[in-house]
Design a protein around this motif. Structure first.
Motif, short mmCIF file in Angstrom:
data_model
loop_
_atom_site.label_atom_id
_atom_site.label_comp_id
_atom_site.label_asym_id
_atom_site.label_seq_id
_atom_site.Cartn_x
_atom_site.Cartn_y
_atom_site.Cartn_z
N GLY A 1 23.29 10.30 -10.13
CA GLY A 1 23.64 9.31 -11.13
C GLY A 1 24.46 9.87 -12.28
N LYS A 2 25.17 10.97 -12.04
CA LYS A 2 25.96 11.62 -13.08
C LYS A 2 27.45 11.27 -12.94
N ASP A 3 28.19 11.38 -14.03
CA ASP A 3 29.60 11.05 -14.01
C ASP A 3 30.41 12.14 -13.32
N ILE A 4 31.60 11.77 -12.86
CA ILE A 4 32.43 12.70 -12.09
C ILE A 4 33.89 12.59 -12.54
N THR A 5 34.12 12.39 -13.84
CA THR A 5 35.49 12.22 -14.33
C THR A 5 36.38 13.40 -13.97
N GLY A 6 35.91 14.62 -14.20
CA GLY A 6 36.71 15.80 -13.92
C GLY A 6 36.91 16.05 -12.44
N LEU A 7 35.84 15.89 -11.66
CA LEU A 7 35.96 16.08 -10.21
C LEU A 7 36.86 15.03 -9.58
N ALA A 8 36.78 13.80 -10.05
CA ALA A 8 37.68 12.76 -9.56
C ALA A 8 39.12 13.09 -9.93
N LEU A 9 39.33 13.72 -11.09
CA LEU A 9 40.67 14.13 -11.49
C LEU A 9 41.21 15.20 -10.55
N VAL A 10 40.36 16.13 -10.11
CA VAL A 10 40.81 17.13 -9.13
C VAL A 10 41.31 16.44 -7.87
N SER A 11 40.57 15.44 -7.37
CA SER A 11 40.99 14.72 -6.17
C SER A 11 42.28 13.95 -6.43
N ALA A 12 42.41 13.38 -7.63
CA ALA A 12 43.64 12.65 -7.97
C ALA A 12 44.83 13.61 -8.06
N LEU A 13 44.63 14.79 -8.61
CA LEU A 13 45.70 15.79 -8.66
C LEU A 13 46.13 16.18 -7.25
N TRP A 14 45.15 16.32 -6.35
CA TRP A 14 45.49 16.63 -4.96
C TRP A 14 46.33 15.52 -4.35
N CYS A 15 45.96 14.28 -4.61
CA CYS A 15 46.73 13.13 -4.11
C CYS A 15 48.15 13.14 -4.70
#
Length: 493
Positions: free
Chosen positions: A396-410
């Protein structure tokens, strides 16, 4: 004067490099190793060289093996210099060269019959491998993929295998027929539970053609888990020239690496093993805490800096660490999202471990490159980044930074940096990933359709929201501004 590397010139090379204290010709083989790349020669081979220099373990020399065209090229280059390798270890304050000699042969990749025969040799007690994260035929959840074309082909032709795993099965079958004790199979790749993953692939492939033999493998063959670590960049002309100019040694394929190295293994070797604990290898009952720490913090850290580095036209890893936004991005992500969910590791402070990782990333001498870190993301993201994302979502924790890593990869897979430079990909799935990344500029969900990569993470509304907002910000504001927003806690929609 330049010395052309060979057994005959070792005495001459000793003027500028450490040379073996043992006679390489006196060694006998105990290990067959698949994947004679740079990492293997900077890691496993160096530990064995250290051991042989103590006068012990001389019946554990390495015979190399492989199944790829690159393995044939490596064989020719190393055979021409009697299978010697110059390893250049580079720390911030010193550089030193050593010549290692634990490898005594590499089997011709085209001679599969000779390889299977060698695998059946009673003297071979360990079969090891560094075949990269993508070489295990597993899906995003780490399960064996029996429908992979290479696995289907080997299952249909078990007597003429083409993959590493098919050859291992053939070698084990021949040993059983001859009454020879099975060898231990030892993975040295960066995969969580690499021993379990290797066993699942070997047993899974065997089951497709011979379920009874698959059960025999499960019951009789050991697959110890291990954690391996040493930053080892690819070899290019730069490295060849440095070795020749600074050390006077002409090596067809030298290896440059950092001074630091680590190897943690489960002590599960029924057929015996070299006494590597005498040269720094840690043998433990449970490797999982060590490997999860390393994969999440170090390998995840590499993935974190790779894509902003590419998008901002940075070539070397140490230069990325000199960029204030990238370095701060790495630190914030690690300390706020990755490290807090890494389980405790015996006798290890995780904050101190990250400080060590930062220092290693900043090392300017090894010349590690951002393109190397960015390659093969379709196999690395599901192992190094997305497990942290999955675990945080489950808690139940946020993932703003990890989602940004995936977005940078995209954003990287759209094919151009922020300046418009064309990005060169090195990924087996590059074509489909680029097509999806271009569609994702308008519809971010278009990049999340690959279940073999994103798995259950892509079905999280929170992840899709964070990913989509980060990707749109990258396109509208650019990489640097997006990092600034993240660092200021202003990237959340």
């Amino acid at each position: 004067m330049t010395v052309k590397l060979s057994l005959a010139t070792l005495k001459d090379a000793a003027a500028t490099a450490a040379v073996p204290a043992y006679d390489p010709k006196s060694l006998t083989a105990g290990i067959v190793h698949f994947g004679v790349g740079n990492f293997h020669r900077a890691h496993q081979a160096v530990y064995l060289d250290d051991l042989f220099n103590t006068g012990k373990g001389h019946d554990w020399a390495i015979i190399g093996a492989g199944v790829l065209p690159s393995d044939a090229a490596m064989r020719e280059k190393l055979k021409a210099q009697d299978f010697l390798t110059t390893v250049v270890e580079q720390d911030n304050n010193k550089t030193a060269a050593r010549i290692t000699a634990p490898m005594i042969d590499i089997i011709d990749p085209d001679d599969k019959a000779a390889l299977v025969e060698k695998l059946a040799d009673p003297a071979i007690r360990i079969v090891s491998m560094t075949i990269t994260e993508g070489g295990y035929f597993i899906d995003a959840s780490g399960h064996f993929n029996p429908s992979h074309p290479a696995m289907v082909e080997d299952a249909n032709n078990p007597d003429a295998p083409k993959t590493v795993f098919g050859l291992i099965i053939a070698g084990l079958k021949l040993r059983r027929e001859r009454g020879v004790t099975p060898f231990t199979v030892m993975s040295c790749d960066n995969i969580p539970g690499n021993g379990h993953v290797t066993e699942n692939t070997v047993v899974g492939l065997a089951k497709l053609s011979d379920p009874a033999f698959a059960q025999w493998i499960h019951d009789n063959v050991a697959f110890p888990n291990s954690m391996v670590d040493r930053i080892t960049p690819a070899t290019g002309q730069r490295e060849v020239d440095i070795l020749r100019n600074d050390f006077g040694i002409d090596d067809n394929w030298p290896v440059f690496c950092e001074e630091f190295k680590q190897w943690v293994m489960e002590d599960n070797f029924p057929s015996g093993r070299p006494p590597l604990e005498e040269v720094g290898v840690q043998f433990v009952s449970d490797v999982a805490p060590y490997e999860l720490m390393k994969i999440r913090i170090l390998n995840g850290g590499h993935a974190t800096i790779a894509y902003p580095g590419e998008l901002l036209d940075i070539h070397f890893v140490h230069e990325a660490m000199e960029h204030p936004l990238i370095r701060a991005f790495l630190a914030k992500l690690e300390k706020e999202e990755i490290i807090p969910i890494v389980p405790p590791v015996p006798d290890t402070n995780l904050d101190d471990y990250f400080d060590l990782i930062e220092r290693r990333f900043r090392n300017p001498k090894i010349g590690d490159t951002i393109p190397r870190l960015a390659q093969d993301g379709s196999n690395r993201q599901p192992k190094f980044i997305l497990p942290s994302t999955r675990d945080r979502l489950a808690q139940g924790k946020d993932i703003t930074g990890l989602a940004l890593v995936s977005a940078l990869w995209c954003r990287y897979f759209a094919g151009t940096s922020d300046s418009g430079r064309t990005i060169v990909f090195n990924d087996a799935s590059a074509e489909k990933l680029q097509a999806a990344a271009l569609k994702a500029k308008e519809d971010p969900d278009a990049f999340l359709v690959f279940d073999e990569i994103f798995g259950e993470v892509s079905r999280s509304d929170l992840f899709r929201q964070r990913f989509g907002h980060a990707l749109k910000t990258l396109w509208s504001e650019g990489t640097a501004r997006t990092l600034e927003l993240y660092l200021a806690d202003q990237l959340v929609k």
